[in-house]
Design a protein around this motif. Structure first.
Motif, PDB file in Angstrom:
ATOM      1  N   UNK A   1      23.173  40.314  39.086  1.00 23.76           N
ATOM      2  CA  UNK A   1      23.787  41.586  39.477  1.00 23.76           C
ATOM      3  C   UNK A   1      22.985  42.779  38.965  1.00 23.76           C
ATOM      4  N   UNK A   2      21.808  42.520  38.407  1.00 17.64           N
ATOM      5  CA  UNK A   2      20.990  43.585  37.821  1.00 17.64           C
ATOM      6  C   UNK A   2      19.813  43.937  38.731  1.00 17.64           C
ATOM      7  N   UNK A   3      19.584  45.232  38.897  1.00 16.37           N
ATOM      8  CA  UNK A   3      18.447  45.728  39.672  1.00 16.37           C
ATOM      9  C   UNK A   3      17.452  46.337  38.701  1.00 16.37           C
TER      10      UNK A   3
ATOM     11  N   UNK B   1      19.745  59.185  42.249  1.00 18.03           N
ATOM     12  CA  UNK B   1      19.505  58.805  43.638  1.00 18.03           C
ATOM     13  C   UNK B   1      19.360  57.293  43.846  1.00 18.03           C
ATOM     14  N   UNK B   2      19.715  56.528  42.824  1.00 15.12           N
ATOM     15  CA  UNK B   2      19.708  55.062  42.972  1.00 15.12           C
ATOM     16  C   UNK B   2      21.072  54.460  42.628  1.00 15.12           C
ATOM     17  N   UNK B   3      22.085  55.307  42.568  1.00 17.05           N
ATOM     18  CA  UNK B   3      23.435  54.812  42.248  1.00 17.05           C
ATOM     19  C   UNK B   3      24.099  54.099  43.422  1.00 17.05           C
ATOM     20  N   UNK B   4      23.613  54.329  44.637  1.00 17.50           N
ATOM     21  CA  UNK B   4      24.261  53.753  45.819  1.00 17.50           C
ATOM     22  C   UNK B   4      23.996  52.261  45.982  1.00 17.50           C
ATOM     23  N   UNK B   5      23.132  51.677  45.160  1.00 18.33           N
ATOM     24  CA  UNK B   5      22.830  50.254  45.281  1.00 18.33           C
ATOM     25  C   UNK B   5      23.959  49.374  44.771  1.00 18.33           C
ATOM     26  N   UNK B   6      24.890  49.937  44.019  1.00 15.04           N
ATOM     27  CA  UNK B   6      26.050  49.207  43.510  1.00 15.04           C
ATOM     28  C   UNK B   6      25.633  47.973  42.704  1.00 15.04           C
ATOM     29  N   UNK B   7      24.584  48.138  41.899  1.00 15.37           N
ATOM     30  CA  UNK B   7      24.105  47.094  41.009  1.00 15.37           C
ATOM     31  C   UNK B   7      23.865  47.702  39.627  1.00 15.37           C
ATOM     32  N   UNK B   8      23.945  46.869  38.610  1.00 15.38           N
ATOM     33  CA  UNK B   8      23.625  47.345  37.272  1.00 15.38           C
ATOM     34  C   UNK B   8      22.125  47.596  37.199  1.00 15.38           C
ATOM     35  N   UNK B   9      21.739  48.804  36.800  1.00 16.42           N
ATOM     36  CA  UNK B   9      20.326  49.186  36.842  1.00 16.42           C
ATOM     37  C   UNK B   9      19.634  49.007  35.496  1.00 16.42           C
ATOM     38  N   UNK B  10      18.390  48.549  35.591  1.00 17.78           N
ATOM     39  CA  UNK B  10      17.472  48.568  34.458  1.00 17.78           C
ATOM     40  C   UNK B  10      16.351  49.490  34.898  1.00 17.78           C
ATOM     41  N   UNK B  11      16.342  50.707  34.378  1.00 20.97           N
ATOM     42  CA  UNK B  11      15.441  51.749  34.879  1.00 20.97           C
ATOM     43  C   UNK B  11      14.398  52.090  33.826  1.00 20.97           C
ATOM     44  N   UNK B  12      13.136  51.948  34.180  1.00 21.84           N
ATOM     45  CA  UNK B  12      12.033  52.260  33.272  1.00 21.84           C
ATOM     46  C   UNK B  12      11.009  53.107  34.018  1.00 21.84           C
TER      47      UNK B  12
ATOM     48  N   UNK C   1      11.232  36.797  39.524  1.00 22.43           N
ATOM     49  CA  UNK C   1      11.107  38.242  39.755  1.00 22.43           C
ATOM     50  C   UNK C   1      10.449  38.591  41.094  1.00 22.43           C
ATOM     51  N   UNK C   2      10.872  37.911  42.139  1.00 23.80           N
ATOM     52  CA  UNK C   2      10.412  38.268  43.471  1.00 23.80           C
ATOM     53  C   UNK C   2      10.924  39.662  43.831  1.00 23.80           C
ATOM     54  N   UNK C   3      10.146  40.376  44.606  1.00 22.81           N
ATOM     55  CA  UNK C   3      10.517  41.741  44.991  1.00 22.81           C
ATOM     56  C   UNK C   3      11.892  41.777  45.654  1.00 22.81           C
ATOM     57  N   UNK C   4      12.654  42.842  45.368  1.00 27.29           N
ATOM     58  CA  UNK C   4      13.984  43.015  45.960  1.00 27.29           C
ATOM     59  C   UNK C   4      13.884  43.127  47.476  1.00 27.29           C
ATOM     60  N   UNK C   5      15.026  43.108  48.166  1.00 26.33           N
ATOM     61  CA  UNK C   5      15.010  43.100  49.625  1.00 26.33           C
ATOM     62  C   UNK C   5      14.420  44.388  50.201  1.00 26.33           C
ATOM     63  N   UNK C   6      14.103  44.352  51.487  1.00 28.26           N
ATOM     64  CA  UNK C   6      13.377  45.441  52.135  1.00 28.26           C
ATOM     65  C   UNK C   6      14.125  46.771  52.076  1.00 28.26           C
ATOM     66  N   UNK C   7      15.440  46.723  52.227  1.00 29.82           N
ATOM     67  CA  UNK C   7      16.233  47.957  52.228  1.00 29.82           C
ATOM     68  C   UNK C   7      16.130  48.687  50.892  1.00 29.82           C
ATOM     69  N   UNK C   8      16.252  47.944  49.799  1.00 30.32           N
ATOM     70  CA  UNK C   8      16.149  48.547  48.466  1.00 30.32           C
ATOM     71  C   UNK C   8      14.746  49.094  48.240  1.00 30.32           C
ATOM     72  N   UNK C   9      13.728  48.302  48.580  1.00 35.42           N
ATOM     73  CA  UNK C   9      12.345  48.753  48.401  1.00 35.42           C
ATOM     74  C   UNK C   9      12.035  49.988  49.234  1.00 35.42           C
ATOM     75  N   UNK C  10      12.578  50.032  50.440  1.00 41.74           N
ATOM     76  CA  UNK C  10      12.347  51.180  51.319  1.00 41.74           C
ATOM     77  C   UNK C  10      12.912  52.455  50.691  1.00 41.74           C
ATOM     78  N   UNK C  11      14.131  52.371  50.169  1.00 41.54           N
ATOM     79  CA  UNK C  11      14.760  53.536  49.538  1.00 41.54           C
ATOM     80  C   UNK C  11      13.985  53.995  48.306  1.00 41.54           C
ATOM     81  N   UNK C  12      13.588  53.035  47.462  1.00 43.98           N
ATOM     82  CA  UNK C  12      12.854  53.373  46.240  1.00 43.98           C
ATOM     83  C   UNK C  12      11.503  53.998  46.563  1.00 43.98           C
TER      84      UNK C  12
END
Length: 268
Positions: free
Chosen positions: A214-216, A246-257, A178-189
């Motif tokens: 494939x899961x974010x 506002x997180x649909x553009x990542x084109x990954x299956x989301x697990x949102x909590x 569970x290393x942090x996602x890449x910089x671009x994703x973290x920046x957007x979030x």
């Protein structure tokens, strides 16, 4: 070199079938037995496949080095040329098909599979170039040197390809822990969370973002106070809906909590 190419193709085919079986298993929904999903199977599969290729390339390279010290070997270049031409065309076609599929499915497994077939295509092209070079050496009556072309190509290709499975193992292991996602994703979030904090007068927040296969996975805890504009469950759901949209553009299956608390100890 032909043995290496053929064995590599055989291993690739077996791993491809294994990948298809696992991918189908991952895609089957089973909330009762797997309440947190099966996304961790993807990096596990990538590690298994990469380890197999890593071991195979290492053993083959050591065998070729031994051949060099034993004086090399002679090859029937005519058969080798026909084999390498057919293999190059076939492996390139499979690579292009897998690459196209990896973009549409957005799957790490298929992506690794396409890279694997790219390696196979490169091996076949290397065989073609190498044996053309061997024929040239024989035409120049440099027979002793031509004996080292075959093991030399194996050493060159296997040592070059060692980097790809090693890189895949490292990236897959990062996903498993569970290393942090890449910089671009973290920046957007983080920008999205900051916007919500300002709009709703929220004191603080803790955002955790990780990519597994494939899961974010996105977990956000907002620390609210009496002055915050979050007053009801409806307000909370409104924020959740905003983040989801506002997180649909990542084109990954989301697990949102997304959680809300007044005590920061529940967020850290």
């Amino acid at each position: 070199m032909i043995s290496f190419d053929g064995f590599y193709s055989f291993i690739s085919l077996g791993l491809a079938i294994f990948a298809i079986v696992i991918t189908n298993f991952i895609n089957k929904k089973d909330f009762k037995n797997y309440p947190f999903g099966k996304s961790t199977l993807e990096p596990i599969l990538v590690i298994i496949k990469s380890l197999v290729l890593l071991i195979m390339c290492s053993i083959t390279m050591l065998s070729a080095i031994r051949q060099v010290f034993n004086g090399g070997n002679s090859v029937d270049e005519g058969f080798a040329l026909w084999y390498s031409i057919i293999s190059s065309v076939g492996c390139t076609w499979v690579y292009l098909y897998m690459k196209k599929s990896s973009k549409s499915l957005n799957s790490e497994i298929v992506k690794v599979e396409s890279n694997q077939w790219l390696m196979d295509a490169m091996i076949s092209v290397g065989v073609l170039v190498g044996f053309v070079f061997s024929i040239i050496l024989k035409k120049l009556e440099l027979y002793e040197i031509s004996k080292y072309v075959d093991p030399g190509m194996v050493i060159l290709t296997s040592s070059t390809f060692l980097r790809m499975p090693i890189r895949s193992i490292i990236e897959a292991f990062k996903e498993l822990i569970n290393t942090s996602a890449d910089e671009e994703i973290n920046y957007d979030i983080n920008n999205l969370v900051k916007t919500i904090q300002d709009e709703y007068n929220i004191d603080d927040s803790v955002a955790r973002v990780a990519k597994i296969g494939r899961e974010l996975r996105i977990e956000i805890d907002f620390i609210v106070s009496n002055e915050s504009k979050i007053k009801s469950i409806e307000d909370m759901d409104k924020v959740r809906e905003y983040i989801d949209n506002n997180t649909n553009h990542f084109d990954l299956k989301k697990w949102l909590n997304i959680s809300f608390t007044k005590n920061k100890k529940w967020a850290v």
